[in-house]
Design a protein around this motif. Sequence first.
Motif, PDB file in Angstrom:
ATOM      1  N   VAL A  46      52.359  53.030 -11.014  1.00 11.80           N
ATOM      2  CA  VAL A  46      52.366  53.670 -12.333  1.00 11.80           C
ATOM      3  C   VAL A  46      52.754  52.647 -13.407  1.00 11.80           C
ATOM      4  N   ALA A  47      53.764  51.838 -13.115  1.00 15.09           N
ATOM      5  CA  ALA A  47      54.201  50.818 -14.077  1.00 15.09           C
ATOM      6  C   ALA A  47      53.099  49.812 -14.382  1.00 15.09           C
ATOM      7  N   ARG A  48      52.221  49.600 -13.415  1.00  8.25           N
ATOM      8  CA  ARG A  48      51.115  48.647 -13.616  1.00  8.25           C
ATOM      9  C   ARG A  48      49.862  49.314 -14.160  1.00  8.25           C
ATOM     10  N   GLY A  49      49.982  50.600 -14.527  1.00 10.30           N
ATOM     11  CA  GLY A  49      48.889  51.279 -15.214  1.00 10.30           C
ATOM     12  C   GLY A  49      47.900  52.019 -14.341  1.00 10.30           C
ATOM     13  N   HIS A  50      48.190  52.187 -13.076  1.00 14.87           N
ATOM     14  CA  HIS A  50      47.286  52.903 -12.180  1.00 14.87           C
ATOM     15  C   HIS A  50      47.474  54.408 -12.280  1.00 14.87           C
ATOM     16  N   ALA A  51      46.397  55.137 -12.112  1.00 14.57           N
ATOM     17  CA  ALA A  51      46.458  56.592 -11.976  1.00 14.57           C
ATOM     18  C   ALA A  51      46.834  56.866 -10.519  1.00 14.57           C
ATOM     19  N   VAL A  52      47.935  57.599 -10.309  1.00 22.52           N
ATOM     20  CA  VAL A  52      48.481  57.762  -8.968  1.00 22.52           C
ATOM     21  C   VAL A  52      48.690  59.227  -8.615  1.00 22.52           C
ATOM     22  N   ALA A  53      48.276  59.567  -7.398  1.00 19.37           N
ATOM     23  CA  ALA A  53      48.613  60.856  -6.801  1.00 19.37           C
ATOM     24  C   ALA A  53      49.521  60.567  -5.622  1.00 19.37           C
ATOM     25  N   GLY A  54      50.611  61.296  -5.540  1.00 19.27           N
ATOM     26  CA  GLY A  54      51.552  61.124  -4.441  1.00 19.27           C
ATOM     27  C   GLY A  54      51.527  62.332  -3.538  1.00 19.27           C
ATOM     28  N   LEU A  55      51.461  62.100  -2.250  1.00 23.14           N
ATOM     29  CA  LEU A  55      51.416  63.169  -1.262  1.00 23.14           C
ATOM     30  C   LEU A  55      52.711  63.137  -0.461  1.00 23.14           C
ATOM     31  N   ASP A  56      53.323  64.325  -0.280  1.00 23.27           N
ATOM     32  CA  ASP A  56      54.558  64.395   0.474  1.00 23.27           C
ATOM     33  C   ASP A  56      54.795  65.820   0.945  1.00 23.27           C
ATOM     34  N   LEU A  57      55.660  65.983   1.945  1.00 25.94           N
ATOM     35  CA  LEU A  57      56.086  67.303   2.414  1.00 25.94           C
ATOM     36  C   LEU A  57      57.022  67.987   1.426  1.00 25.94           C
ATOM     37  N   ASP A  58      57.746  67.204   0.662  1.00 30.84           N
ATOM     38  CA  ASP A  58      58.750  67.722  -0.260  1.00 30.84           C
ATOM     39  C   ASP A  58      58.077  68.431  -1.435  1.00 30.84           C
ATOM     40  N   PRO A  59      58.331  69.735  -1.609  1.00 29.76           N
ATOM     41  CA  PRO A  59      57.690  70.469  -2.709  1.00 29.76           C
ATOM     42  C   PRO A  59      58.097  69.972  -4.099  1.00 29.76           C
ATOM     43  N   ALA A  60      59.174  69.215  -4.198  1.00 34.13           N
ATOM     44  CA  ALA A  60      59.593  68.677  -5.490  1.00 34.13           C
ATOM     45  C   ALA A  60      58.687  67.542  -5.957  1.00 34.13           C
ATOM     46  N   ILE A  61      57.760  67.122  -5.120  1.00 32.66           N
ATOM     47  CA  ILE A  61      56.894  65.985  -5.449  1.00 32.66           C
ATOM     48  C   ILE A  61      56.066  66.234  -6.711  1.00 32.66           C
ATOM     49  N   ALA A  62      55.634  67.461  -6.931  1.00 34.07           N
ATOM     50  CA  ALA A  62      54.789  67.760  -8.094  1.00 34.07           C
ATOM     51  C   ALA A  62      55.524  67.455  -9.394  1.00 34.07           C
TER      52      ALA A  62
END
Length: 90
Positions: free
Chosen positions: A19-35
């Motif tokens: 993100v700091a380098r300007g990429h569009a990022v989607a993060g996947l995780d089990l933790d519902p707080a990820i959104a």
Amino acid sequence: MLVTGAASGIGRGTVELLVARGHAVAGLDLDPAIAGSLAALGGVGVVADVCDLDAVEQALAQAAAALGGLDGVVNCAGIGGYTGDIVRTT
């Protein structure tokens, strides 16, 4: 870009760097707080278990739709503290 294991550890660090380098990022995780956590960084959080193929396919579709496609995947999902035999690991 999709990063698995994005809620903590190496996955979270990878998301922050991308993100700091300007990429569009989607993060996947089990933790519902990820959104909410990734939204605060300007990314997209997707809840899924990487051990469940159907869940992963749905998560990939959701992430690709949100970002307009995916350019790469960084697989950081893991199990903390596990010291068992790799042959027995599912």
